[in-house]
Design a protein around this motif. Sequence first.
Motif, PDB file in Angstrom:
ATOM      1  N   CYS A   4       0.832  -1.219   0.000  1.00 50.99           N
ATOM      2  CA  CYS A   4       0.000   0.000   0.000  1.00 50.99           C
ATOM      3  C   CYS A   4       0.865   1.268   0.000  1.00 50.99           C
ATOM      4  O   CYS A   4       1.757   1.425   0.835  1.00 50.99           O
ATOM      5  CB  CYS A   4      -0.934  -0.007   1.208  1.00 50.99           C
ATOM      6  N   TRP A   6      -0.141   4.099   0.839  1.00 49.50           N
ATOM      7  CA  TRP A   6      -0.562   5.003   1.911  1.00 49.50           C
ATOM      8  C   TRP A   6      -0.054   4.559   3.270  1.00 49.50           C
ATOM      9  O   TRP A   6       0.641   5.295   3.950  1.00 49.50           O
ATOM     10  CB  TRP A   6      -2.085   5.164   1.905  1.00 49.50           C
ATOM     11  N   CYS A   7      -0.390   3.340   3.678  1.00 48.66           N
ATOM     12  CA  CYS A   7       0.010   2.897   5.021  1.00 48.66           C
ATOM     13  C   CYS A   7       1.260   2.025   4.980  1.00 48.66           C
ATOM     14  O   CYS A   7       1.786   1.638   6.025  1.00 48.66           O
ATOM     15  CB  CYS A   7      -1.137   2.152   5.688  1.00 48.66           C
ATOM     16  N   CYS A  37      -4.523  -0.473  -0.133  1.00 49.54           N
ATOM     17  CA  CYS A  37      -5.201  -1.525   0.639  1.00 49.54           C
ATOM     18  C   CYS A  37      -6.668  -1.138   0.882  1.00 49.54           C
ATOM     19  O   CYS A  37      -7.058   0.015   0.691  1.00 49.54           O
ATOM     20  CB  CYS A  37      -4.467  -1.780   1.953  1.00 49.54           C
ATOM     21  N   CYS A  40      -7.250   1.775   3.503  1.00 43.15           N
ATOM     22  CA  CYS A  40      -6.945   3.123   3.000  1.00 43.15           C
ATOM     23  C   CYS A  40      -7.967   3.527   1.941  1.00 43.15           C
ATOM     24  O   CYS A  40      -8.430   4.670   1.919  1.00 43.15           O
ATOM     25  CB  CYS A  40      -5.518   3.190   2.456  1.00 43.15           C
TER      26      CYS A  40
HETATM   27 ZN    ZN Z   1      -3.122   1.087   3.273  1.00 44.30          ZN
END
Ligand code: ZN
Length: 254
Positions: A4, A6-7, A37, A40
């Motif tokens: 991911c 983002w995270c 993911c 997110c």
């Molecule tokens: Zn994520």
Amino acid sequence: MKHCIWCKRTELETDFKKLAHTIPKSLGGKMICINVCDECNSYFGNISDCMPAIEETIKETFNISRARFLKQEDYGQNKALVRFKSKYFNVNLKEHKMSVKPAFQIKPGFQMILALQLKRGIYKMFLEELERQEGTGHDSCYDFIREYARYNKGDLPLFYFERRYGVVLSSSDWIKSPELFITHSRMKYLIENDYFFEFEFLGHVFAIAKCLNWQNHYDKYIEESEKIKAKFFTNLIEVQFLTDIDLTLRIMNG
Ligand SMILES: [Zn+2]
């Protein structure tokens, strides 16, 4: 192995079962970023901290512009625009009339929150498209975008260029299924450099910061950008309220 942007979790740590549209599906977006993911993805699609959902704010900002460009034959079942739905506006597409619903409060506080969610949404689209088109979304130089778009930390600018004349569109496909082009070469009034990303989206021209220390490069960039745009654009606005943007593309009226 999915990872991911983002995270930063991988398939071993979290789920990647849903399709993450880089540009909201409700705006006709078709592109998918596989490295987002489910958690997110759903963050961007849902209300959080009592603020309107980021994806919905993007849709609300651009769907009137998009509807204005679509032709009569683009409306209806299985067409580009099945039904015009908006939380904030009543729109009569045939007569080009628009009024605001009570939910769209012209209060500065509310307009600032909408602008914040719009800005975060645009940075979100940028990083997901960057990952999709160039595979560089995980680069640590973009951590500041992660912090802002996904975790609401810090503040980043969104610049909006006001047009001098109406909009000329070179492709109706970009209206039916809007795209964000990471590298240009198509619009001579857009600048490409390492510090700012300029792009055109549904008739609107914007710039966002591409590096954390964008302020150091701002003066030089603005000077260069305004020179190139002088023929086509009048003003540069740093967006603070959603109403700073010409949502209905009034410029097309005359
Ligand atoms: Zn994520």
